[in-house]
Structure formats: structure tokens, C-alpha cells
Design an enzyme around this catalytic site. Structure first.
Site, PDB file in Angstrom:
ATOM      1  N   LYS A  22     102.143  -1.594  57.581  1.00  0.00           N
ATOM      2  CA  LYS A  22     100.886  -0.993  57.095  1.00  0.00           C
ATOM      3  C   LYS A  22     100.106  -0.371  58.257  1.00  0.00           C
ATOM      4  CE  LYS A  22      97.131  -3.728  56.498  1.00  0.00           C
ATOM      5  NZ  LYS A  22      95.893  -3.336  57.194  1.00  0.00           N
ATOM      6  N   ASN A  23      99.963  -1.128  59.337  1.00  0.00           N
ATOM      7  CA  ASN A  23      99.088  -0.664  60.417  1.00  0.00           C
ATOM      8  C   ASN A  23      99.712   0.410  61.297  1.00  0.00           C
ATOM      9  OD1 ASN A  23      97.091  -2.253  59.431  1.00  0.00           O
ATOM     10  ND2 ASN A  23      97.302  -3.892  60.957  1.00  0.00           N
ATOM     11  N   ARG A  93      88.667   0.157  55.949  1.00  0.00           N
ATOM     12  CA  ARG A  93      88.047   0.527  57.215  1.00  0.00           C
ATOM     13  C   ARG A  93      88.893   1.518  58.009  1.00  0.00           C
ATOM     14  NH1 ARG A  93      84.205  -2.601  58.955  1.00  0.00           N
ATOM     15  NH2 ARG A  93      84.640  -1.911  61.059  1.00  0.00           N
ATOM     16  N   CYS A 117      82.625  -6.526  57.611  1.00  0.00           N
ATOM     17  CA  CYS A 117      83.625  -6.927  56.611  1.00  0.00           C
ATOM     18  C   CYS A 117      83.868  -8.424  56.715  1.00  0.00           C
ATOM     19  CB  CYS A 117      84.905  -6.136  56.757  1.00  0.00           C
ATOM     20  SG  CYS A 117      86.001  -6.745  58.007  1.00  0.00           S
ATOM     21  N   ARG A 122      82.868  -5.624  63.284  1.00  0.00           N
ATOM     22  CA  ARG A 122      83.821  -4.527  63.472  1.00  0.00           C
ATOM     23  C   ARG A 122      83.158  -3.151  63.620  1.00  0.00           C
ATOM     24  NH1 ARG A 122      88.844  -5.215  59.577  1.00  0.00           N
ATOM     25  NH2 ARG A 122      89.874  -4.035  61.223  1.00  0.00           N
ATOM     26  N   ASP A 306      96.204 -11.358  63.215  1.00  0.00           N
ATOM     27  CA  ASP A 306      96.610 -11.164  61.812  1.00  0.00           C
ATOM     28  C   ASP A 306      97.583 -12.237  61.322  1.00  0.00           C
ATOM     29  OD1 ASP A 306      95.013  -8.944  61.715  1.00  0.00           O
ATOM     30  OD2 ASP A 306      96.627  -7.504  61.989  1.00  0.00           O
ATOM     31  N   ILE A 328      89.612 -12.561  68.789  1.00  0.00           N
ATOM     32  CA  ILE A 328      89.482 -11.119  68.501  1.00  0.00           C
ATOM     33  C   ILE A 328      88.317 -10.833  67.546  1.00  0.00           C
ATOM     34  CG2 ILE A 328      90.685  -9.030  67.697  1.00  0.00           C
ATOM     35  CD1 ILE A 328      92.088 -10.280  70.106  1.00  0.00           C
ATOM     36  N   ARG A 401      96.768  -4.974  49.386  1.00  0.00           N
ATOM     37  CA  ARG A 401      96.464  -3.993  50.423  1.00  0.00           C
ATOM     38  C   ARG A 401      97.543  -3.972  51.489  1.00  0.00           C
ATOM     39  NH1 ARG A 401      91.397  -5.065  53.388  1.00  0.00           N
ATOM     40  NH2 ARG A 401      92.395  -3.397  54.530  1.00  0.00           N
TER      41      ARG A 401
HETATM   42  N1  EPU Z   1      85.651  -3.393  68.638  1.00  0.00           N
HETATM   43  C1  EPU Z   1      84.386  -3.008  69.033  1.00  0.00           C
HETATM   44  N2  EPU Z   1      84.077  -1.681  68.938  1.00  0.00           N
HETATM   45  C2  EPU Z   1      84.949  -0.760  68.466  1.00  0.00           C
HETATM   46  C3  EPU Z   1      86.235  -1.168  68.061  1.00  0.00           C
HETATM   47  C4  EPU Z   1      86.546  -2.498  68.167  1.00  0.00           C
HETATM   48  O1  EPU Z   1      83.582  -3.823  69.455  1.00  0.00           O
HETATM   49  O2  EPU Z   1      84.577   0.428  68.413  1.00  0.00           O
HETATM   50  C5  EPU Z   1      86.019  -4.819  68.711  1.00  0.00           C
HETATM   51  C6  EPU Z   1      86.282  -5.410  67.314  1.00  0.00           C
HETATM   52  O3  EPU Z   1      85.088  -5.810  66.679  1.00  0.00           O
HETATM   53  C7  EPU Z   1      87.210  -6.555  67.644  1.00  0.00           C
HETATM   54  C8  EPU Z   1      88.035  -5.996  68.819  1.00  0.00           C
HETATM   55  O4  EPU Z   1      87.267  -4.914  69.362  1.00  0.00           O
HETATM   56  O5  EPU Z   1      86.461  -7.647  68.080  1.00  0.00           O
HETATM   57  C9  EPU Z   1      89.414  -5.492  68.480  1.00  0.00           C
HETATM   58  O6  EPU Z   1      89.353  -4.706  67.313  1.00  0.00           O
HETATM   59  P1  EPU Z   1      90.322  -3.471  67.065  1.00  0.00           P
HETATM   60  O7  EPU Z   1      89.552  -2.222  67.182  1.00  0.00           O
HETATM   61  O8  EPU Z   1      91.552  -3.601  67.888  1.00  0.00           O
HETATM   62  O9  EPU Z   1      90.692  -3.683  65.541  1.00  0.00           O
HETATM   63  P2  EPU Z   1      90.979  -2.539  64.520  1.00  0.00           P
HETATM   64  O10 EPU Z   1      91.617  -1.407  65.230  1.00  0.00           O
HETATM   65  O11 EPU Z   1      89.779  -2.281  63.684  1.00  0.00           O
HETATM   66  C10 EPU Z   1      93.430  -3.278  63.929  1.00  0.00           C
HETATM   67  C11 EPU Z   1      94.171  -3.660  62.693  1.00  0.00           C
HETATM   68  C12 EPU Z   1      93.682  -5.010  62.215  1.00  0.00           C
HETATM   69  C13 EPU Z   1      93.940  -6.026  63.324  1.00  0.00           C
HETATM   70  C14 EPU Z   1      93.245  -5.574  64.610  1.00  0.00           C
HETATM   71  C15 EPU Z   1      93.527  -6.470  65.792  1.00  0.00           C
HETATM   72  C16 EPU Z   1      94.674  -1.520  61.714  1.00  0.00           C
HETATM   73  C17 EPU Z   1      94.470  -0.551  60.612  1.00  0.00           C
HETATM   74  N3  EPU Z   1      93.947  -2.635  61.682  1.00  0.00           N
HETATM   75  O12 EPU Z   1      92.052  -3.237  63.560  1.00  0.00           O
HETATM   76  O13 EPU Z   1      94.467  -5.353  61.071  1.00  0.00           O
HETATM   77  O14 EPU Z   1      93.444  -7.278  62.952  1.00  0.00           O
HETATM   78  O15 EPU Z   1      93.674  -4.241  64.955  1.00  0.00           O
HETATM   79  O16 EPU Z   1      94.877  -6.539  66.052  1.00  0.00           O
HETATM   80  O17 EPU Z   1      95.505  -1.286  62.582  1.00  0.00           O
HETATM   81  C18 EPU Z   1      94.944  -6.428  59.044  1.00  0.00           C
HETATM   82  O18 EPU Z   1      95.981  -5.751  58.972  1.00  0.00           O
HETATM   83  O19 EPU Z   1      94.721  -7.402  58.279  1.00  0.00           O
HETATM   84  C19 EPU Z   1      93.944  -6.100  60.061  1.00  0.00           C
HETATM   85  C20 EPU Z   1      92.686  -6.531  59.996  1.00  0.00           C
END
Ligand code: EPU
Length: 423
Positions: A22-23, A93, A117, A122, A306, A328, A401
Site C-alpha cells: 500500500k505505502n 492522509r 488522526c 501528524r 506499523d 514514531i 484500507r
Molecule cells: N512528521 C512531522 N512533520 C512532518 C512529517 C512528519 O513532524 O511534516 C513526524 C510525524 O508526526 C511522525 C514522524 O515525523 O512523528 C514520522 O512520520 P512520517 O512522515 O514518516 O509518516 P508518514 O509519511 O505520514 C508513513 C506511512 C505510515 C507509517 C509512517 C512511519 C505512508 C502512506 N504512510 O507515514 O503508514 O506509519 O510512514 O513509517 O507511507 C500505515 O500504513 O498504517 C501507516 C500509518
């Protein structure tokens, strides 16, 4: 609304075919926005989230069709819009992934802010700060982030405080068509980022540093459509490995990539499971008893957040104590209260959960529970497979999802699991 009903206590045996990730599918679908033409994506999982991403692209004028079960032909020749509405973004998201490619190609993108969320606040400040660094102007108004640039984005150096997965992906997609060179420092190294880099390179992008925390992108003037496969879903793989640990039995997972799960495989072996990692398959067999192990979630190649909830469900079945620390996301223990309803003994202390396995007592028992987010729901399935009696999980749209054919895949290896109408 449907619910999932599980009669626990049946060991699993047979084979499960792992789907595309998915990701990885979400950013790769978004990347088709970068250039006109017809892109071909193989091994795309048919999930609520991938359908939402396609729906979002349709609102920009993209047309697509299925060619075979998991292959998509995506034609992004005629783009007519650049706005991702709250209605779609609030359901997923990852919609924010259209920011980078839309600004790179059209000079404009307006995306609803996703808001908080079930697993944490996030924010998307790394995405917007990065785009600003590449010369884009950003306006925040009425819950939307409006990004625009008159000319082309201009390469620069971007540093992430935390290696954000979708942040890295968004800025890679923005940088490939920028003027000059962009360096992303402290970039995310998740395999899904590597899959996106492979797609962008296949489209003609020039990117150095794949699988490292320092990515260098030399902007090009134009890209061409790609033909590429989505990598196997490491979180789906991990969930089924853990499920076999909980239910017992022996299962071969096929079409997966064992090297994507270094931390989980070691932890499962330490917990007493037998794993045979081969080329694109893993054989998992439960042991005579489950040992408790401690877990701390980390960015890749550390233990994935995850899989934290699913591993917690497994740890409730040991006869020891396990400390599970989430680093995280600040609010990723929503499954604790539901697992407690099934007899789990878990105490949350800040970012750690202390799990006392109760295999010597009565173990888990079936209950009516509620899914709160995607991976929390998966942990309830794991617990339900091991529990005595019947578990009913409601709000299963979360599971839909991210897990392709979960009920069919688990029934195929002998689980007593079905979907029922929740009246
Ligand atoms: N963060 C910030 N600011 C930002 C972006 C991130 O503070 O602008 C923080 C987040 O709040 C978090 C950390 O940085 O504490 C890492 O978040 P990240 O941005 O890596 O997460 P994401 O890109 O929103 C993806 C996956 C998530 C997975 C996380 C961590 C996708 C679509 N989503 O989310 O997947 O948990 O990386 O590995 O790739 C899931 O599949 O269930 C899922 C939540």
C-alpha cells in the site's frame, strides 16, 4: 457496516500470497502526475486507499483503467485541476503526496490539511518547508495549503528533523523536475522510498543515494511515463508472520521480500518462532512456547511502527513481560484498551507499554472489539486468532484500507474467520 467474526484457537497451515505494498502504491500512483502519457503499474493492491488515490487523481483529470487483476494503466496527459478537497484528504492522509508532483508539473497545488488522526498529530510541516526551500510560495487558509510557483522549482538543500517517509517522497517528486540539484539530508530509507526512486529513474530522473539518508537529485527538463512493479507489502508480510505466531501452525508466505523485515524476523526468532527466509518467500512455524521480547519502534531498518500493535497482541500470549516502546507516533496505543477487553494485561507508561503475557493464566478470550486505525485493527485480528471463543471486530473499513483480501487469505490457511453484516 460489516464486521469480522473470528473463532479463535485454530492453527494455520498452507500458503499466503503477499500483495503489493500500500505505502509504495500510493506514492507511485501520485508520481504518474509528473508527466503526460500512459504509465503502467503492476502488482497494485486493490485497497480502499489505492482506490481513494485514484479517485483523487480523477479529480485532476487523470483517467485510468485496470489491465488484469493488479495492473493499472494511468493516463495523466490532460490535467485540469490541482485541488485535493477535504472530503478526500480526511479519508486518507497520504493524499498529501500529490503536492510535490502537482507543483513540479503545474506550478500549483492546493491540498486540504489532513488534521490529526488516530495515531498522532501528524503535521506536514516538513513537506511545506521543503517546497518553500525549493522556491514555492505557501499560503495556509481555510484549512488548505496552497502551494504555487511562477516558474520552475529551484534545487536546494533540504534537511529533515525526522526522516519523514511521505515527506521524502513528496520532495523527491518535486525535485526531479526542478532546476539544478536538490540534496535531501536525513531522508527516509524505507523500501517504499526506494520503489519510488526506481520509478522516477525509469521515467528519466537523475537520483543518487538510493537506500541512504542523503539523496541527491539532479533536476531534468522532462520525464517519460514508467512501467514498473510495486514491491511486496512488508507490513502485510509481518502481520501474517505474527498471526502464525499467535494462532500456531506452519505457513509459507510467497511473493514477499524477507530482507525488508530485518528487525521483525530477528524478534520473532527470539520469541521462539522458526523462520526460513528464502528468495521471495518465508516459511514460518510456531515453536513450543512463546518468549517475551522487548520492542522499540524506529525508522527503517528498525522495528516498524506499523507492526507495533500486532507484535503487542503476540506478546500478550507469552509467559513473560515485554516492554514495547513507540518512538514514531505519540498516540499509537489505541489498541491497548481493545486488547484489554480480550483479557490482555497491558499498562501504558508514557511512550511505553508493559505487556504481561498471560499464557499461564487463562490466555486471551474472544470479545466484541472496535477497530480504531488500520494497524490497531490488524492487532485485533491477531489476538482474535489466538483467543478462546468468538471475537467480533467492528469498523473494519480501517482494515480494508490496507489489507487486500484479509478474510480470504486467512480462511485459506484454516482460520475460522468471516465477514458479517453488523446490524
Ligand atoms: N512528521 C512531522 N512533520 C512532518 C512529517 C512528519 O513532524 O511534516 C513526524 C510525524 O508526526 C511522525 C514522524 O515525523 O512523528 C514520522 O512520520 P512520517 O512522515 O514518516 O509518516 P508518514 O509519511 O505520514 C508513513 C506511512 C505510515 C507509517 C509512517 C512511519 C505512508 C502512506 N504512510 O507515514 O503508514 O506509519 O510512514 O513509517 O507511507 C500505515 O500504513 O498504517 C501507516 C500509518
Amino acid at each position: 457496516m460489516d464486521k469480522i467474526v473470528i473463532e479463535g484457537g485454530h492453527p494455520l497451515a498452507g500458503e499466503i500470497r503477499i500483495s503489493g505494498a500500500k505505502n509504495a502504491a500510493l506514492p507511485l500512483i501520485a508520481a504518474t502526475l509528473l508527466t503526460p502519457g500512459v504509465h503502467t503499474l503492476h502488482n497494485v493492491p486493490d485497497l480502499r486507499d489505492t482506490r481513494t488515490m485514484l479517485l483523487l487523481l480523477e479529480t485532476f483529470g487523470v483517467v485510468w483503467e485496470k489491465s488484469g487483476k493488479n495492473t493499472l494503466k494511468i493516463n495523466s496527459t490532460n490535467l485540469s485541476g490541482h485541488e485535493a478537497s477535504y472530503d478526500l484528504v480526511k479519508t486518507m492522509r497520504a493524499s498529501v503526496l500529490v503536492l510535490g508532483p502537482l507543483v513540479a508539473r503545474m506550478g500549483r497545488a492546493k491540498v486540504s490539511l489532513p488534521g490529526g488522526c488516530a495515531i498522532g498529530a501528524r503535521p506536514i510541516n516538513f513537506h511545506t518547508l521543503g517546497l518553500q526551500k525549493l522556491g514555492a510560495e505557501i499560503n495556509l487558509e481555510k484549512g488548505y495549503v496552497d502551494v504555487f510557483i511562477d516558474d520552475r522549482l529551484q534545487g536546494d538543500t533540504i534537511y529533515f528533523d525526522i526522516p519523514s517517509v511521505t515527506g521524502t517522497e513528496n520532495l523527491l517528486m518535486a525535485a526531479v523536475l526542478a532546476k539544478g540539484t536538490t540534496t535531501i539530508k536525513n531522508a527516509a530509507r524505507e523500501p517504499e522510498v526506494g520503489n519510488l526512486i526506481d520509478m522516477l529513474v525509469a521515467m528519466g530522473a537523475r537520483i543518487e543515494g538510493r537506500d541512504t539518508a542523503r539523496l541527491v537529485v539532479h533536476g531534468v527538463d522532462r520525464l517519460t511515463p514508467a512501467d514498473i512493479s510495486i514491491i511486496p507489502d512488508r507490513i502485510e508480510t509481518g502481520t501474517y508472520l505474527i498471526a502464525v505466531g499467535a494462532a500456531g501452525g506452519e505457513v509459507r508466505l510467497t511473493h514477499c521480500e524477507p530482507s525488508f523485515l530485518p528487525a521483525l524476523c530477528e524478534k520473532l526468532k527470539a520469541a521462539g518462532l522458526h523462520l526460513e527466509e528464502e528468495d521471495q518467500s518465508i516459511l514460518v512455524r510456531s515453536g513450543t512456547s512463546l518468549q517475551s521480547v522487548d520492542i522499540k519502534t524506529m525508522v527503517y531498518p528498525g522495528f516498524p511502527t506499523d507492526l507495533q500493535a500486532q507484535m503487542m497482541a503476540l506478546m500478550t500470549l507469552t509467559d513473560g513481560t515485554s516492554v514495547i516502546t513507540e518512538t514514531i507516533f505519540e498516540n499509537r496505543f489505541m489498541h491497548v484498551a481493545e486488547l484489554q477487553r480480550m483479557g490482555a494485561m497491558i499498562k501504558v507508561d508514557g511512550s511505553s507499554a508493559i505487556v504481561r503475557g498471560n499464557s499461564k493464566d487463562e490466555g486471551l478470550h474472544g470479545a466484541q472489539v472496535m477497530a480504531t486505525d488500520l494497524r490497531a485493527s490488524a492487532s485485533l485480528v491477531v489476538a482474535g486468532l489466538a483467543a478462546k471463543g468468538k471475537t467480533e471486530i467492528s469498523r473494519i473499513y480501517h482494515l480494508e484500507r490496507g489489507y487486500e483480501n484479509l478474510v480470504e487469505k486467512l480462511s485459506g490457511v484454516g482460520a475460522k474467520i468471516c465477514r458479517k453484516k453488523d446490524i
